[in-house]
Motif scaffolding. Structure first.
Motif, PDB file in Angstrom:
ATOM      1  N   MET A 250       8.244  -2.142   7.480  1.00 35.11           N
ATOM      2  CA  MET A 250       7.921  -1.581   6.169  1.00 35.11           C
ATOM      3  C   MET A 250       9.141  -1.590   5.256  1.00 35.11           C
ATOM      4  SD  MET A 250       5.534   1.658   7.326  1.00 35.11           S
ATOM      5  CE  MET A 250       6.780   2.299   8.441  1.00 35.11           C
ATOM      6  N   HIS A 251       8.894  -2.022   4.018  1.00 38.97           N
ATOM      7  CA  HIS A 251       9.919  -2.004   2.982  1.00 38.97           C
ATOM      8  C   HIS A 251       9.450  -1.114   1.833  1.00 38.97           C
ATOM      9  CE1 HIS A 251      12.553  -3.140  -0.297  1.00 38.97           C
ATOM     10  NE2 HIS A 251      11.517  -3.609  -0.974  1.00 38.97           N
ATOM     11  N   PRO A 252      10.090   0.045   1.586  1.00 35.78           N
ATOM     12  CA  PRO A 252       9.675   0.906   0.475  1.00 35.78           C
ATOM     13  C   PRO A 252      10.056   0.288  -0.868  1.00 35.78           C
ATOM     14  CG  PRO A 252      11.636   1.791   1.554  1.00 35.78           C
ATOM     15  CD  PRO A 252      11.192   0.614   2.367  1.00 35.78           C
ATOM     16  N   ILE A 253       9.092   0.206  -1.778  1.00 34.83           N
ATOM     17  CA  ILE A 253       9.331  -0.383  -3.098  1.00 34.83           C
ATOM     18  C   ILE A 253       9.789   0.731  -4.038  1.00 34.83           C
ATOM     19  CG2 ILE A 253       8.347  -1.808  -4.930  1.00 34.83           C
ATOM     20  CD1 ILE A 253       6.323  -2.852  -2.978  1.00 34.83           C
ATOM     21  N   ASP A 254      11.064   1.116  -3.903  1.00 37.25           N
ATOM     22  CA  ASP A 254      11.625   2.142  -4.774  1.00 37.25           C
ATOM     23  C   ASP A 254      12.398   1.476  -5.910  1.00 37.25           C
ATOM     24  OD1 ASP A 254      13.864   1.162  -3.482  1.00 37.25           O
ATOM     25  OD2 ASP A 254      14.122   2.921  -2.205  1.00 37.25           O
ATOM     26  N   ARG A 255      13.185   2.263  -6.623  1.00 42.02           N
ATOM     27  CA  ARG A 255      13.910   1.724  -7.773  1.00 42.02           C
ATOM     28  C   ARG A 255      14.968   0.693  -7.394  1.00 42.02           C
ATOM     29  NH1 ARG A 255      13.156   4.392 -12.579  1.00 42.02           N
ATOM     30  NH2 ARG A 255      11.914   6.306 -12.472  1.00 42.02           N
ATOM     31  N   THR A 256      15.419   0.720  -6.155  1.00 41.56           N
ATOM     32  CA  THR A 256      16.415  -0.251  -5.708  1.00 41.56           C
ATOM     33  C   THR A 256      15.792  -1.549  -5.204  1.00 41.56           C
ATOM     34  OG1 THR A 256      16.456   0.649  -3.452  1.00 41.56           O
ATOM     35  CG2 THR A 256      17.965   1.625  -5.073  1.00 41.56           C
ATOM     36  N   SER A 257      14.481  -1.604  -5.107  1.00 44.32           N
ATOM     37  CA  SER A 257      13.805  -2.781  -4.567  1.00 44.32           C
ATOM     38  C   SER A 257      13.621  -3.836  -5.650  1.00 44.32           C
ATOM     39  CB  SER A 257      12.441  -2.385  -3.999  1.00 44.32           C
ATOM     40  OG  SER A 257      11.684  -3.539  -3.664  1.00 44.32           O
ATOM     41  N   PRO A 258      13.819  -5.118  -5.313  1.00 46.63           N
ATOM     42  CA  PRO A 258      13.547  -6.177  -6.295  1.00 46.63           C
ATOM     43  C   PRO A 258      12.062  -6.320  -6.618  1.00 46.63           C
ATOM     44  CG  PRO A 258      14.089  -7.114  -4.156  1.00 46.63           C
ATOM     45  CD  PRO A 258      14.361  -5.653  -4.058  1.00 46.63           C
ATOM     46  N   LEU A 259      11.205  -5.659  -5.852  1.00 51.59           N
ATOM     47  CA  LEU A 259       9.765  -5.679  -6.122  1.00 51.59           C
ATOM     48  C   LEU A 259       9.326  -4.513  -6.997  1.00 51.59           C
ATOM     49  CD1 LEU A 259       8.441  -6.575  -2.541  1.00 51.59           C
ATOM     50  CD2 LEU A 259       8.635  -8.115  -4.500  1.00 51.59           C
ATOM     51  N   TYR A 260      10.261  -3.665  -7.393  1.00 51.33           N
ATOM     52  CA  TYR A 260       9.903  -2.461  -8.142  1.00 51.33           C
ATOM     53  C   TYR A 260       9.289  -2.833  -9.503  1.00 51.33           C
ATOM     54  CZ  TYR A 260      10.349   2.060 -10.466  1.00 51.33           C
ATOM     55  OH  TYR A 260      10.094   3.230 -11.134  1.00 51.33           O
ATOM     56  N   GLY A 261       8.150  -2.242  -9.811  1.00 51.11           N
ATOM     57  CA  GLY A 261       7.478  -2.476 -11.081  1.00 51.11           C
ATOM     58  C   GLY A 261       6.664  -3.749 -11.129  1.00 51.11           C
ATOM     59  N   LEU A 262       6.631  -4.505 -10.040  1.00 52.55           N
ATOM     60  CA  LEU A 262       5.903  -5.771 -10.025  1.00 52.55           C
ATOM     61  C   LEU A 262       4.420  -5.498  -9.784  1.00 52.55           C
ATOM     62  CD1 LEU A 262       6.763  -8.805 -10.241  1.00 52.55           C
ATOM     63  CD2 LEU A 262       6.564  -8.887  -7.752  1.00 52.55           C
ATOM     64  N   THR A 263       3.565  -6.164 -10.515  1.00 52.22           N
ATOM     65  CA  THR A 263       2.121  -6.045 -10.331  1.00 52.22           C
ATOM     66  C   THR A 263       1.601  -7.223  -9.525  1.00 52.22           C
ATOM     67  OG1 THR A 263       1.595  -7.233 -12.369  1.00 52.22           O
ATOM     68  CG2 THR A 263       1.944  -4.846 -12.534  1.00 52.22           C
TER      69      THR A 263
ATOM     70  N   PRO B  94      -6.701   1.785  -5.746  1.00 52.38           N
ATOM     71  CA  PRO B  94      -5.405   2.218  -6.261  1.00 52.38           C
ATOM     72  C   PRO B  94      -5.483   3.485  -7.102  1.00 52.38           C
ATOM     73  CG  PRO B  94      -6.205   0.302  -7.503  1.00 52.38           C
ATOM     74  CD  PRO B  94      -7.124   0.511  -6.311  1.00 52.38           C
ATOM     75  N   LYS B  95      -6.678   3.847  -7.577  1.00 52.07           N
ATOM     76  CA  LYS B  95      -6.821   5.046  -8.399  1.00 52.07           C
ATOM     77  C   LYS B  95      -7.127   6.292  -7.571  1.00 52.07           C
ATOM     78  CE  LYS B  95      -8.573   2.362 -12.316  1.00 52.07           C
ATOM     79  NZ  LYS B  95      -9.690   2.185 -13.280  1.00 52.07           N
ATOM     80  N   ALA B  96      -7.380   6.039  -6.265  1.00 49.22           N
ATOM     81  CA  ALA B  96      -7.755   7.188  -5.433  1.00 49.22           C
ATOM     82  C   ALA B  96      -6.542   8.055  -5.119  1.00 49.22           C
ATOM     83  CB  ALA B  96      -8.382   6.681  -4.141  1.00 49.22           C
TER      84      ALA B  96
ATOM     85  N   ALA C 190       0.852  -1.192   0.000  1.00 49.99           N
ATOM     86  CA  ALA C 190       0.000   0.000   0.000  1.00 49.99           C
ATOM     87  C   ALA C 190       0.882   1.235   0.000  1.00 49.99           C
ATOM     88  CB  ALA C 190      -0.914  -0.005   1.233  1.00 49.99           C
ATOM     89  N   PRO C 191       0.342   2.378  -0.427  1.00 51.87           N
ATOM     90  CA  PRO C 191       1.138   3.613  -0.409  1.00 51.87           C
ATOM     91  C   PRO C 191       1.452   4.048   1.016  1.00 51.87           C
ATOM     92  CG  PRO C 191      -0.774   3.812  -1.860  1.00 51.87           C
ATOM     93  CD  PRO C 191      -0.970   2.578  -1.071  1.00 51.87           C
ATOM     94  N   TYR C 192       2.669   4.520   1.212  1.00 52.18           N
ATOM     95  CA  TYR C 192       3.080   5.098   2.485  1.00 52.18           C
ATOM     96  C   TYR C 192       3.940   6.323   2.175  1.00 52.18           C
ATOM     97  CZ  TYR C 192       5.418   5.735   6.978  1.00 52.18           C
ATOM     98  OH  TYR C 192       5.910   6.261   8.152  1.00 52.18           O
ATOM     99  N   ASN C 193       3.450   7.499   2.524  1.00 50.05           N
ATOM    100  CA  ASN C 193       4.116   8.757   2.172  1.00 50.05           C
ATOM    101  C   ASN C 193       4.381   8.843   0.669  1.00 50.05           C
ATOM    102  OD1 ASN C 193       4.124   9.709   4.806  1.00 50.05           O
ATOM    103  ND2 ASN C 193       6.178   8.904   5.245  1.00 50.05           N
ATOM    104  N   GLY C 194       3.383   8.393  -0.107  1.00 49.16           N
ATOM    105  CA  GLY C 194       3.492   8.473  -1.551  1.00 49.16           C
ATOM    106  C   GLY C 194       4.323   7.395  -2.201  1.00 49.16           C
ATOM    107  N   MET C 195       4.847   6.441  -1.434  1.00 49.22           N
ATOM    108  CA  MET C 195       5.693   5.385  -1.975  1.00 49.22           C
ATOM    109  C   MET C 195       5.026   4.029  -1.761  1.00 49.22           C
ATOM    110  SD  MET C 195       8.679   4.464  -3.332  1.00 49.22           S
ATOM    111  CE  MET C 195       9.675   5.943  -3.084  1.00 49.22           C
ATOM    112  N   PRO C 196       4.892   3.190  -2.815  1.00 50.26           N
ATOM    113  CA  PRO C 196       4.381   1.833  -2.593  1.00 50.26           C
ATOM    114  C   PRO C 196       5.274   1.106  -1.588  1.00 50.26           C
ATOM    115  CG  PRO C 196       4.493   2.335  -4.924  1.00 50.26           C
ATOM    116  CD  PRO C 196       5.206   3.451  -4.221  1.00 50.26           C
ATOM    117  N   THR C 197       4.662   0.510  -0.591  1.00 50.91           N
ATOM    118  CA  THR C 197       5.420  -0.056   0.520  1.00 50.91           C
ATOM    119  C   THR C 197       4.860  -1.414   0.899  1.00 50.91           C
ATOM    120  OG1 THR C 197       5.852   2.176   1.370  1.00 50.91           O
ATOM    121  CG2 THR C 197       6.239   0.348   2.869  1.00 50.91           C
ATOM    122  N   LEU C 198       5.766  -2.368   1.094  1.00 50.92           N
ATOM    123  CA  LEU C 198       5.397  -3.677   1.636  1.00 50.92           C
ATOM    124  C   LEU C 198       5.388  -3.563   3.154  1.00 50.92           C
ATOM    125  CD1 LEU C 198       5.003  -6.829   1.307  1.00 50.92           C
ATOM    126  CD2 LEU C 198       7.490  -6.971   1.556  1.00 50.92           C
TER     127      LEU C 198
END
Length: 312
Positions: free
Chosen positions: A227-240, A310-312, A163-171
């Motif tokens: 919490m793990h932020p899913i940023d560009r360095t995360s192996p989850l980045y871009g995963l749907t 997710p669109k909100a 879910a988003p956390y401070n604007g960042m998708p976060t696990l």
């Protein structure tokens, strides 16, 4: 002779080496990506490791094994005493009296009604007395090791969410200390394990470190949102969510810390499979306030999650 030795050496090299255990199989469940050990990972699989077996077997099994061993040893010595008729003074030569004399010797009771009157019986009694000292030391050590083994009563939320956390998708997932004490310097480590194909086309199970917003909790007493932020360095980045469900992945969690009560290092592990990670959900708020303004944790909502748009 030398020719025979060379032939035996060649024969050993030609024969395939037999593995110590052929019953353990590891599989990955398609439903949630969890690793499962078939025929292994149970206390009964440590028969070749007696010490580990005695530490992992349930308490009824531990007491039962000790009782069976005690009876067998006394029965064996009773048979040895009966090999020489008349070796025990005050005994009628029955197996029962020889057995109970062995129990008295092994337990260092010594009522004195029956005692050895031959050199043979005296030697057996001496051997049994030495054996009793060793047995008491070993059993006492095993029982203490079982009692003193540190345990952690830490529970994890049923689901991890993205879910988003401070604007960042976060696990995110939640942990809680079920004891009313402190775990000092609690440290969380989170990993992603998933199947990949190398450039050579070889299947490979790879493990990634997941960076956390906060890895150390100095005073873990109530709950902890990891919490793990899913940023560009995360192996989850871009995963749907769809890609995740077909990725044969797991989230591996290890939590360690110092139990303040017993001053022991404790650790616990947890696994989130494919179906345990919910995308576009958030953890329900467990922090509540009383009318007087005091805060408390409502553990009834510990596993609760809430869907988000997710669109909100």
């Amino acid at each position: 002779m030398n020719r025979l030795l060379r032939w035996r050496s060649r024969w050993k090299l030609m024969m395939p080496r037999r593995p110590k255990s052929t019953n353990t199989k590891v599989r990955i469940r398609n439903q949630d990506g969890r690793l499962q050990f078939q025929g292994g990972d149970h206390w009964r699989d440590y028969l070749r490791d007696p010490y580990h077996l005695m530490l992992t077997i349930p308490w009824p099994g531990f007491v039962g094994l000790v009782a069976v061993a005690y009876i067998v040893v006394n029965a064996l010595f009773a048979c040895l005493y009966l090999l020489q008729p008349g070796s025990l003074k005050g005994s009628d030569g029955s197996f029962a009296e020889a057995f109970f004399f062995s129990v008295q010797t092994l337990a260092s009771i010594g009522y004195g009604a029956i005692y050895p009157q031959t050199t043979y019986a005296g030697i057996l009694m001496t051997i049994e007395a030495i054996l009793s000292l060793l047995a008491i030391a070993v059993i006492t050590g095993l029982a203490f090791a079982r009692f003193a083994k540190p345990t952690a009563r830490i529970m994890f939320s049923r689901y991890a969410v993205v879910a988003p956390y401070n604007g960042m998708p976060t696990l995110m997932f939640r942990a809680a200390n079920q004891r009313q004490n402190l775990i000092l310097e609690a440290q969380a480590k989170v990993y992603l394990a998933r199947d990949e194909i190398t450039q050579e086309g070889v299947p490979f199970r790879r493990i990634y470190d997941l960076n956390l917003v906060r890895e150390v909790n100095p005073r873990f007493s109530l709950t902890w949102n990891v919490m793990h932020p899913i940023d560009r360095t995360s192996p989850l980045y871009g995963l749907t969510a769809e890609q995740w469900e077909t990725s044969f992945s797991q989230i591996l969690v290890t939590l360690m810390g110092l139990d303040e009560t017993v001053a022991y290092d404790i650790h616990v592990r947890h696994v989130y499979g494919l179906m345990d990670v919910l995308w576009n959900h958030r953890l329900a708020n467990v922090m509540q306030w009383t009318e007087s303004g005091d805060r408390y944790i409502e553990y009834a909502k510990f596993d609760a999650v809430e869907p988000i748009d997710p669109k909100a």
